[in-house]
Write an enzyme that holds these catalytic residues in place. Structure first.
Site, short mmCIF file in Angstrom:
data_model
loop_
_atom_site.label_atom_id
_atom_site.label_comp_id
_atom_site.label_asym_id
_atom_site.label_seq_id
_atom_site.Cartn_x
_atom_site.Cartn_y
_atom_site.Cartn_z
N LYS A 1 0.82 -1.22 0.00
CA LYS A 1 0.00 0.00 0.00
C LYS A 1 0.85 1.27 0.00
CE LYS A 1 -4.11 -2.05 2.02
NZ LYS A 1 -5.18 -1.96 3.01
N ASP B 1 -10.05 2.53 1.76
CA ASP B 1 -10.19 1.96 3.12
C ASP B 1 -10.76 3.02 4.07
OD1 ASP B 1 -9.10 -0.52 2.48
OD2 ASP B 1 -7.05 0.11 2.93
#
Ligand code: ATR
Length: 256
Positions: free
Chosen positions: A47, A85
């Site tokens: 990420k 997210d």
């Protein structure tokens, strides 16, 4: 859930897993670029790794310092990094009718998931206290928000100094195994009104069981997973996500 969504929207597309070894990340991403994908997700441990390969990032992704969704502009070929997210956390709380506004939050964990929680809740919550097995990592997470006042985000060395909290959030991986248990005092749950475990499989962890016993609203992380995916679908396709279809596909996949 993405393939179920493509089918429901009659979009000729497929979502596939691609396993990339760390020493091949550069070559693999270049390959994805050439192959003409519309977008992709990246997960742990990529990420942050993916950021130098992007042409742009949203403000939320910049604040989070992490990207989980890349949308590729068909015409220009630009890669834009998003962090869905953070959106997932917000939607999960809304779906559970947990309003963090003015609340005191205890956040357990200091990894990528904990950071998404911080970014989603920081503007609303009264305060966020971070408790992590490795306190230096919690301090690093706190410091990543730079100018935020100490009373807004604090780091707890132990729970002994903790006080009372309104919302408890487990953002560690403790609970993935049924036998896993965080050593938390029962009073913590008695004082709180809600407890959220980002773990969704098993659907009820020991943390959530303890919360329920104490009368807290107990919520697992399945809606975070669902909504980060729904937002990614919308970024890739420009169409509204069929959330109910995705929810069913997800539930089926988790049961399997
Ligand atoms: P993610 O991106 O899913 O948050 P991560 O970055 O690996 O994953 O973070 C995992 C979190 O679970 C960390 O807060 C980790 O604590 P450390 O920073 O001390 O490693 C926490 N964690 C993992 N196993 C744990 C355990 N057995 N007890 C307590 N905390 C644990």
């Amino acid at each position: 859930m993405q393939n179920a969504a493509f089918e429901a929207r009659r979009i000729d597309a497929v979502y596939i897993p691609v396993s990339i070894p760390p020493d091949r990340i550069r070559k693999s991403l270049a390959g994805l670029k050439r192959a003409g994908f519309s977008g992709f997700n990246v997960t742990v441990p990529y990420k942050e790794t993916v950021i130098p390969f992007l042409d742009g990032m949203t403000d939320t992704a910049k604040t989070a310092g992490a990207v989980n969704t890349i949308a590729i502009d068909r015409r220009s070929g630009r890669w834009v990094g998003h962090n869905t997210d953070v959106h997932g956390v917000g939607m999960m709380l809304r779906a559970a009718r947990i309003n963090p506004a003015g609340k005191k939050i205890l956040l357990i964990g200091a990894g990528g998931a904990a950071k998404a929680v911080c970014v989603a809740m920081l503007g609303l919550a009264k305060s966020i206290a971070i408790l992590n097995r490795t306190p230096s990592r919690a301090r690093r997470l706190r410091n990543s928000f730079g100018a935020v006042p100490r009373e807004k985000i604090s780091v707890l060395p132990t729970l002994a100094a903790s006080g009372e909290f309104d919302i408890l959030i487990n953002a560690t991986s403790v609970g993935l195994k049924n036998s896993d248990k965080l050593a938390l005092p029962a009073e913590l749950f008695k004082n709180a009104s809600a407890a959220v475990d980002l773990i969704y499989n098993p659907p009820v962890t020991n943390f959530l069981r303890a919360a329920r016993r104490a009368g807290c609203r107990a919520v697992n992380g399945v809606d975070m997973l669902l909504h980060q995916g729904a937002r990614a679908f919308e970024l890739w396709t420009g169409r509204p996500a069929p959330v109910a279809v995705m929810r069913r596909a997800l539930a089926k996949a988790i049961r399997r």
